[in-house]
Design an enzyme around this catalytic site. Sequence first.
Site, PDB file in Angstrom:
ATOM      1  N   LYS A 140     -28.151  23.008  81.074  1.00  0.00           N
ATOM      2  CA  LYS A 140     -28.093  24.405  80.628  1.00  0.00           C
ATOM      3  C   LYS A 140     -29.432  25.069  80.931  1.00  0.00           C
ATOM      4  CE  LYS A 140     -25.985  26.492  76.537  1.00  0.00           C
ATOM      5  NZ  LYS A 140     -25.898  26.344  75.076  1.00  0.00           N
TER       6      LYS A 140
HETATM    7  C1  E4P Z   1     -23.620  28.001  73.234  1.00  0.00           C
HETATM    8  O1  E4P Z   1     -23.689  27.610  74.365  1.00  0.00           O
HETATM    9  C2  E4P Z   1     -24.555  28.982  72.659  1.00  0.00           C
HETATM   10  O2  E4P Z   1     -25.847  28.493  72.682  1.00  0.00           O
HETATM   11  C3  E4P Z   1     -24.133  29.341  71.263  1.00  0.00           C
HETATM   12  O3  E4P Z   1     -22.744  29.623  71.286  1.00  0.00           O
HETATM   13  C4  E4P Z   1     -24.919  30.471  70.660  1.00  0.00           C
HETATM   14  O4  E4P Z   1     -24.320  30.857  69.439  1.00  0.00           O
HETATM   15  P1  E4P Z   1     -25.055  31.767  68.364  1.00  0.00           P
HETATM   16  O5  E4P Z   1     -25.246  33.133  68.915  1.00  0.00           O
HETATM   17  O6  E4P Z   1     -24.136  31.777  67.168  1.00  0.00           O
HETATM   18  O7  E4P Z   1     -26.376  31.103  68.075  1.00  0.00           O
END
Ligand code: E4P
Length: 217
Positions: A83
Amino acid sequence: MKFFVDTAEIDAIAELNALGMVDGVTTNPSLIAKSGRDIMEVTREICDMVSGPVSAEVVALDAETMIKEGRKLTEIAENIAVKVPLTWDGLQACKTLSDEGKMVNVTLCFSANQALLAAKAGATFISPFIGRLDDINIDGLDLIADIREIYDNYGFETEILAASIRTVNHMSECAKIGADVATAPPAVIKSMANHVLTDKGLAGFVKDIEKAGITIL
Ligand code: E4P
Protein backbone atom coordinates in the site's frame (compact mmCIF):
# COMPACT_ATOMS: atom_id res chain seq x y z
CA MET A 1 -18.39 -7.20 -4.81
CA LYS A 2 -15.47 -8.60 -2.83
CA PHE A 3 -15.30 -7.95 0.92
CA PHE A 4 -11.99 -6.95 2.47
CA VAL A 5 -11.81 -6.49 6.23
CA ASP A 6 -10.28 -3.22 7.35
CA THR A 7 -8.49 -4.23 10.54
CA ALA A 8 -5.34 -5.73 12.02
CA GLU A 9 -7.28 -7.54 14.76
CA ILE A 10 -6.63 -11.26 14.25
CA ASP A 11 -9.70 -12.51 16.17
CA ALA A 12 -12.08 -10.29 14.20
CA ILE A 13 -10.60 -11.48 10.88
CA ALA A 14 -10.84 -15.13 12.00
CA GLU A 15 -14.51 -14.78 12.97
CA LEU A 16 -15.50 -13.38 9.57
CA ASN A 17 -13.17 -15.69 7.68
CA ALA A 18 -14.92 -18.73 9.17
CA LEU A 19 -18.12 -17.55 7.45
CA GLY A 20 -16.43 -17.03 4.09
CA MET A 21 -16.83 -13.25 4.35
CA VAL A 22 -13.16 -12.37 3.87
CA ASP A 23 -11.83 -11.96 0.34
CA GLY A 24 -8.88 -9.93 1.62
CA VAL A 25 -7.65 -7.63 4.37
CA THR A 26 -6.52 -4.00 4.47
CA THR A 27 -4.34 -2.46 7.14
CA ASN A 28 -2.81 0.97 7.55
CA PRO A 29 -0.34 2.46 10.05
CA SER A 30 -3.18 3.61 12.33
CA LEU A 31 -4.72 0.12 12.43
CA ILE A 32 -1.30 -1.47 13.09
CA ALA A 33 -0.68 1.04 15.90
CA LYS A 34 -4.13 0.25 17.35
CA SER A 35 -3.33 -3.49 17.36
CA GLY A 36 -0.19 -2.83 19.42
CA ARG A 37 1.61 -5.50 17.36
CA ASP A 38 4.79 -5.50 15.28
CA ILE A 39 3.85 -4.79 11.63
CA MET A 40 5.83 -7.70 10.15
CA GLU A 41 4.60 -10.18 12.74
CA VAL A 42 0.90 -9.30 12.61
CA THR A 43 0.92 -9.07 8.81
CA ARG A 44 2.48 -12.54 8.58
CA GLU A 45 -0.22 -13.91 10.88
CA ILE A 46 -2.97 -12.37 8.73
CA CYS A 47 -1.41 -13.80 5.55
CA ASP A 48 -1.29 -17.27 7.13
CA MET A 49 -5.06 -17.06 7.71
CA VAL A 50 -6.30 -15.31 4.55
CA SER A 51 -5.49 -16.38 1.01
CA GLY A 52 -6.72 -13.18 -0.69
CA PRO A 53 -4.77 -9.91 -0.94
CA VAL A 54 -3.51 -8.44 2.34
CA SER A 55 -2.60 -4.76 2.10
CA ALA A 56 0.38 -3.63 4.16
CA GLU A 57 1.34 0.03 3.98
CA VAL A 58 4.80 1.53 3.56
CA VAL A 59 5.86 4.14 6.09
CA ALA A 60 8.45 6.12 4.08
CA LEU A 61 7.49 9.23 2.13
CA ASP A 62 10.15 9.06 -0.63
CA ALA A 63 9.87 6.71 -3.61
CA GLU A 64 13.24 5.03 -3.17
CA THR A 65 12.59 3.99 0.43
CA MET A 66 8.95 3.09 -0.33
CA ILE A 67 10.21 0.66 -2.99
CA LYS A 68 12.66 -0.93 -0.53
CA GLU A 69 9.93 -1.23 2.11
CA GLY A 70 7.51 -2.63 -0.47
CA ARG A 71 10.02 -5.31 -1.49
CA LYS A 72 10.56 -6.25 2.17
CA LEU A 73 6.79 -6.44 2.82
CA THR A 74 6.27 -8.71 -0.18
CA GLU A 75 8.80 -11.15 1.29
CA ILE A 76 6.23 -11.88 4.03
CA ALA A 77 3.89 -13.76 1.69
CA GLU A 78 2.79 -13.98 -1.93
CA ASN A 79 -0.58 -12.37 -1.19
CA ILE A 80 0.82 -9.06 0.09
CA ALA A 81 -0.42 -5.94 -1.71
CA VAL A 82 1.96 -3.07 -1.04
CA LYS A 83 0.00 0.00 0.00
CA VAL A 84 1.46 3.34 -1.06
CA PRO A 85 0.03 6.84 -0.61
CA LEU A 86 -1.30 8.77 -3.58
CA THR A 87 1.60 11.20 -3.85
CA TRP A 88 3.98 11.67 -6.76
CA ASP A 89 6.53 9.53 -4.91
CA GLY A 90 3.84 6.95 -4.18
CA LEU A 91 3.00 6.76 -7.89
CA GLN A 92 6.68 6.24 -8.74
CA ALA A 93 6.86 3.42 -6.19
CA CYS A 94 3.63 1.98 -7.61
CA LYS A 95 5.05 1.89 -11.13
CA THR A 96 8.31 0.21 -10.06
CA LEU A 97 6.67 -2.37 -7.79
CA SER A 98 3.88 -3.22 -10.24
CA ASP A 99 6.47 -3.62 -13.04
CA GLU A 100 8.13 -6.20 -10.75
CA GLY A 101 4.83 -8.10 -10.66
CA LYS A 102 3.85 -7.07 -7.12
CA MET A 103 0.29 -6.12 -6.19
CA VAL A 104 0.03 -2.43 -5.30
CA ASN A 105 -2.83 -0.67 -3.50
CA VAL A 106 -2.71 3.11 -3.95
CA THR A 107 -4.36 4.68 -0.92
CA LEU A 108 -5.59 8.07 0.27
CA CYS A 109 -7.40 8.77 -3.01
CA PHE A 110 -9.82 11.69 -2.89
CA SER A 111 -10.33 12.63 -6.55
CA ALA A 112 -11.05 11.05 -9.92
CA ASN A 113 -7.84 12.53 -11.32
CA GLN A 114 -5.79 10.83 -8.63
CA ALA A 115 -7.49 7.53 -9.52
CA LEU A 116 -6.68 8.07 -13.20
CA LEU A 117 -2.98 8.56 -12.36
CA ALA A 118 -2.92 5.42 -10.18
CA ALA A 119 -4.37 3.32 -12.99
CA LYS A 120 -1.79 4.69 -15.43
CA ALA A 121 0.96 3.79 -12.91
CA GLY A 122 -0.23 0.17 -12.89
CA ALA A 123 -2.03 0.02 -9.54
CA THR A 124 -3.78 -3.25 -8.74
CA PHE A 125 -6.18 -1.42 -6.42
CA ILE A 126 -7.18 2.22 -5.99
CA SER A 127 -8.54 3.12 -2.55
CA PRO A 128 -10.95 6.09 -2.63
CA PHE A 129 -11.89 7.16 0.93
CA ILE A 130 -15.66 7.60 1.19
CA GLY A 131 -16.08 8.41 4.88
CA ARG A 132 -13.37 11.05 5.04
CA LEU A 133 -14.98 12.88 2.08
CA ASP A 134 -18.40 12.65 3.77
CA ASP A 135 -16.73 14.17 6.86
CA ILE A 136 -16.05 17.36 4.87
CA ASN A 137 -19.51 17.45 3.26
CA ILE A 138 -18.48 15.97 -0.08
CA ASP A 139 -20.42 12.86 -1.13
CA GLY A 140 -17.82 10.08 -1.11
CA LEU A 141 -20.09 7.76 -3.09
CA ASP A 142 -20.05 10.22 -6.02
CA LEU A 143 -16.30 9.66 -6.24
CA ILE A 144 -16.78 5.88 -6.49
CA ALA A 145 -19.28 6.41 -9.34
CA ASP A 146 -16.93 8.84 -11.15
CA ILE A 147 -13.99 6.43 -10.97
CA ARG A 148 -16.20 3.51 -12.13
CA GLU A 149 -17.25 5.56 -15.18
CA ILE A 150 -13.69 6.61 -16.04
CA TYR A 151 -12.17 3.16 -15.61
CA ASP A 152 -14.95 1.60 -17.70
CA ASN A 153 -14.53 4.24 -20.44
CA TYR A 154 -10.95 3.15 -21.02
CA GLY A 155 -10.90 -0.44 -19.80
CA PHE A 156 -8.49 0.15 -16.92
CA GLU A 157 -8.03 -3.07 -14.95
CA THR A 158 -7.22 -1.36 -11.64
CA GLU A 159 -9.82 -2.52 -9.11
CA ILE A 160 -11.85 0.07 -7.24
CA LEU A 161 -11.41 -0.71 -3.54
CA ALA A 162 -13.93 1.49 -1.74
CA ALA A 163 -12.38 2.44 1.61
CA SER A 164 -13.12 4.52 4.69
CA ILE A 165 -16.50 2.85 4.90
CA ARG A 166 -18.46 3.83 7.97
CA THR A 167 -22.03 2.63 7.40
CA VAL A 168 -23.98 -0.31 6.02
CA ASN A 169 -25.49 2.10 3.50
CA HIS A 170 -21.99 2.68 2.09
CA MET A 171 -21.74 -1.07 1.47
CA SER A 172 -24.97 -1.47 -0.50
CA GLU A 173 -24.41 1.77 -2.44
CA CYS A 174 -20.88 0.67 -3.41
CA ALA A 175 -22.30 -2.63 -4.63
CA LYS A 176 -24.94 -0.78 -6.70
CA ILE A 177 -22.34 1.51 -8.26
CA GLY A 178 -20.11 -1.45 -9.09
CA ALA A 179 -17.09 -1.05 -6.82
CA ASP A 180 -14.93 -4.14 -7.27
CA VAL A 181 -14.13 -4.37 -3.57
CA ALA A 182 -15.30 -2.72 -0.37
CA THR A 183 -13.11 -2.72 2.71
CA ALA A 184 -14.94 -2.19 5.97
CA PRO A 185 -14.40 -2.56 9.70
CA PRO A 186 -15.67 -5.91 11.09
CA ALA A 187 -18.51 -4.17 12.97
CA VAL A 188 -19.91 -2.68 9.74
CA ILE A 189 -19.83 -6.06 7.98
CA LYS A 190 -21.61 -7.74 10.91
CA SER A 191 -24.20 -4.92 11.05
CA MET A 192 -25.24 -5.75 7.48
CA ALA A 193 -27.16 -8.71 8.97
CA ASN A 194 -29.33 -6.44 11.11
CA HIS A 195 -32.88 -5.36 10.31
CA VAL A 196 -35.49 -4.13 12.75
CA LEU A 197 -38.21 -6.17 11.01
CA THR A 198 -36.10 -9.33 11.33
CA ASP A 199 -35.87 -8.74 15.10
CA LYS A 200 -39.59 -7.96 15.34
CA GLY A 201 -40.58 -10.98 13.24
CA LEU A 202 -38.37 -13.31 15.27
CA ALA A 203 -39.81 -12.01 18.57
CA GLY A 204 -43.30 -12.86 17.25
CA PHE A 205 -42.23 -16.37 16.26
CA VAL A 206 -40.58 -16.96 19.65
CA LYS A 207 -43.82 -15.92 21.40
CA ASP A 208 -45.84 -18.40 19.34
CA ILE A 209 -43.23 -21.17 19.79
CA GLU A 210 -43.49 -20.77 23.57
CA LYS A 211 -47.33 -20.52 23.51
CA ALA A 212 -47.74 -23.63 21.37
CA GLY A 213 -44.80 -25.49 22.96
CA ILE A 214 -43.31 -26.27 19.53
CA THR A 215 -40.11 -28.36 19.71
CA ILE A 216 -38.05 -30.08 17.04
CA LEU A 217 -35.20 -31.80 18.89
C1 E4P B 1 -8.29 1.24 4.15
O1 E4P B 1 -7.58 0.87 3.27
C2 E4P B 1 -8.24 2.60 4.72
O2 E4P B 1 -7.00 2.85 5.27
C3 E4P B 1 -9.33 2.78 5.74
O3 E4P B 1 -10.54 2.30 5.17
C4 E4P B 1 -9.48 4.19 6.24
O4 E4P B 1 -10.64 4.29 7.03
P1 E4P B 1 -10.93 5.51 7.99
O5 E4P B 1 -11.15 6.74 7.19
O6 E4P B 1 -12.17 5.13 8.76
O7 E4P B 1 -9.72 5.65 8.88
